[in-house]
Design a protein around this motif. Sequence first.
Motif, short mmCIF file in Angstrom:
data_model
loop_
_atom_site.label_atom_id
_atom_site.label_comp_id
_atom_site.label_asym_id
_atom_site.label_seq_id
_atom_site.Cartn_x
_atom_site.Cartn_y
_atom_site.Cartn_z
N PHE A 115 -1.37 -5.41 -8.37
CA PHE A 115 -0.57 -5.43 -7.14
C PHE A 115 0.00 -4.05 -6.84
CE2 PHE A 115 3.63 -5.81 -5.19
CZ PHE A 115 3.31 -6.46 -4.01
N LYS A 116 0.53 -3.40 -7.87
CA LYS A 116 1.14 -2.09 -7.67
C LYS A 116 0.11 -1.04 -7.26
CE LYS A 116 4.18 1.26 -7.98
NZ LYS A 116 5.22 1.44 -6.94
N LEU A 117 -1.06 -1.07 -7.88
CA LEU A 117 -2.06 -0.04 -7.63
C LEU A 117 -2.81 -0.24 -6.32
CD1 LEU A 117 -3.58 0.39 -11.21
CD2 LEU A 117 -2.08 1.98 -10.01
N PHE A 118 -3.09 -1.49 -5.95
CA PHE A 118 -4.00 -1.73 -4.84
C PHE A 118 -3.37 -2.43 -3.64
CE2 PHE A 118 -6.57 -1.72 -8.74
CZ PHE A 118 -7.43 -0.67 -8.45
N LEU A 119 -2.20 -3.06 -3.79
CA LEU A 119 -1.64 -3.85 -2.68
C LEU A 119 -0.30 -3.33 -2.18
CD1 LEU A 119 -2.40 -7.49 -3.86
CD2 LEU A 119 -3.76 -6.02 -2.39
N TYR A 120 0.45 -2.65 -3.02
CA TYR A 120 1.81 -2.29 -2.64
C TYR A 120 1.85 -1.39 -1.42
CZ TYR A 120 6.53 -0.42 -2.92
OH TYR A 120 7.80 -0.04 -2.62
N ASP A 121 0.99 -0.36 -1.39
CA ASP A 121 0.99 0.57 -0.26
C ASP A 121 0.59 -0.13 1.03
OD1 ASP A 121 1.79 2.59 -1.92
OD2 ASP A 121 -0.25 3.33 -2.29
N GLY A 150 2.10 -2.29 6.16
CA GLY A 150 2.05 -3.44 7.08
C GLY A 150 3.43 -3.84 7.56
N VAL A 151 4.41 -3.84 6.66
CA VAL A 151 5.78 -4.19 7.04
C VAL A 151 6.34 -3.17 8.03
CG1 VAL A 151 8.13 -4.45 6.18
CG2 VAL A 151 6.23 -5.49 4.94
N ASP A 152 6.12 -1.89 7.73
CA ASP A 152 6.62 -0.84 8.65
C ASP A 152 5.99 -0.97 10.03
OD1 ASP A 152 8.18 0.11 6.61
OD2 ASP A 152 6.79 1.71 6.03
N ARG A 161 0.18 -14.11 9.94
CA ARG A 161 -1.06 -14.34 10.69
C ARG A 161 -1.68 -13.04 11.18
NH1 ARG A 161 -0.64 -19.65 14.54
NH2 ARG A 161 -0.34 -21.17 12.88
N ASN A 162 -0.86 -12.01 11.22
CA ASN A 162 -1.33 -10.79 11.86
C ASN A 162 -1.49 -9.62 10.91
OD1 ASN A 162 -1.27 -12.08 14.40
ND2 ASN A 162 0.94 -11.70 14.55
N PHE A 163 -0.79 -9.66 9.76
CA PHE A 163 -0.84 -8.49 8.87
C PHE A 163 -2.23 -8.32 8.29
CE2 PHE A 163 3.91 -8.17 7.61
CZ PHE A 163 4.20 -7.80 8.89
N ARG A 164 -2.68 -7.09 8.21
CA ARG A 164 -3.99 -6.81 7.66
C ARG A 164 -4.00 -6.86 6.14
NH1 ARG A 164 -4.15 -1.25 6.35
NH2 ARG A 164 -2.35 -0.06 7.12
N TRP A 165 -2.76 -6.93 5.55
CA TRP A 165 -2.74 -7.00 4.08
C TRP A 165 -2.83 -8.43 3.56
CZ3 TRP A 165 1.64 -9.77 3.28
CH2 TRP A 165 2.70 -9.60 4.18
N VAL A 166 -2.97 -9.40 4.46
CA VAL A 166 -3.15 -10.78 4.00
C VAL A 166 -4.45 -10.91 3.20
CG1 VAL A 166 -3.53 -13.16 4.74
CG2 VAL A 166 -1.77 -11.77 5.84
N GLY A 167 -5.47 -10.18 3.63
CA GLY A 167 -6.73 -10.18 2.89
C GLY A 167 -6.57 -9.64 1.48
#
Length: 440
Positions: free
Chosen positions: A26-32, A37-39, A129-135
């Motif tokens: 999660f830290k290496l591949f998803l956190y950024d 996405g939140v910003d 529904r809209n964030f691209r990090w859901v994938g």
Amino acid sequence: MSIKYKMPLYILTVFIIFVVLLLGYFKLFLYDDLRAGVDNYWLHYDQINQRIVEEIMSSYPDRKEMGNNLQEIYETENIRVKILDTNGNTVMETGDQDDKVPILKQKETAFYNNNLVYIMEIMHPSPLRNFRWVGSFGRLRMIGFTLLGFVIISIIIYLHYFIVKPLLTLQKILDKFSYNDLSINLPYTKRQDEIGYFCNKFYELVERLKISRKEQVDVILSISHDLKTPLTSVIGFSERLMVGKRPTEERTREYSAIIYDKAQDMNILLEEFHEFAINELQYTAFTKIKVEFGPFIEELSKKYAEELKERHGEFALENHVQNGVIMMVDKDKLKRVFDNLISNSKKYGNENLKIKMICILEGKKLKISIEDNGSGVPVEELDKIFDNFYRVDKSRSSNKGGSGLGLAICKRIIAAHGGAIWAYKSADGGLGISFSIPVK
């Protein structure tokens, strides 16, 4: 470590590794991606909120135009807007409320000529529904299931190699063992858990059974060998008495004496074998009584001195024990110990045999040492002479008679009295044997 602690600890360790790997991924591949996405989400929604406020103020106070603008925003952005007046009454609302769709509600205010005219509740659809990090979370779930699979596989492998496989090996060995097959190759294990304990105890049991079986064979061989020598003499001299010319009276007495002596030798051997068997089966009953040591040892010493005198030997007693010392012993069994030790010295002594008995009181124990100047025993074999059927020189021992059980019987009798017995090289180069027994 016990299995009841090892298994939970192993599973906990694997679970911690699983969580650490999952958090690391999660830290290496998803956190950024998540943070970006939140910003972007908040920036986008701030822009939409500002646009809604501008649309309302540009069409104020025309509510129809205001409604058209808000409907257009709803259709393009799927954002519902509820407009309230300063009293909290609903002025208008766009879109239909759907409780199944999660929303994010925000409040904005509209001013006209620095006066508050409207309060707006802006309801954005769920960002999930809209964030691209859901994938990315889908990938995280896939990685999680993969790691969970590895956890389950590692637990299965652990159970197989450290629990199931050793138990299956033991099962095969027990199948052999049930058919009295001792050709078992069960190595000693360093495992410290219950399975290791069970394997090692079973290994020790098999080794003891192998030794016991060998001793049984040795018993049969020893009995047949030791009885054969005197029996051959008995048969030979009996034939001389029965076959051929009648021997003279002197010869008859000589042959009869030899037959009697050999029969006595066989009787002694059989008595030793019988006593050994009784001791092995623990059928021997010890009748312990109070015995004063002084008179007891004096009586034995006189007997041994007479016996040594007949064969031109010497017997000396050094009694350093004061009068009045009481032993709680089986008198006959203890005499048997002294008789066996003196007989052993006489059997392997030379022509000028000297036997010395030393008696000392050490605390609450009597220590008796019997030393001779005979042929002695090699130092490396001193610990073995109390084993069943053990002989230093088997061929020489057979010629001198004896079953190889005399010292073994002594050891059992002394142990039954709570004492100990050991051997050493005497000062005269012969054999020294000491034993201790408790006193009252």
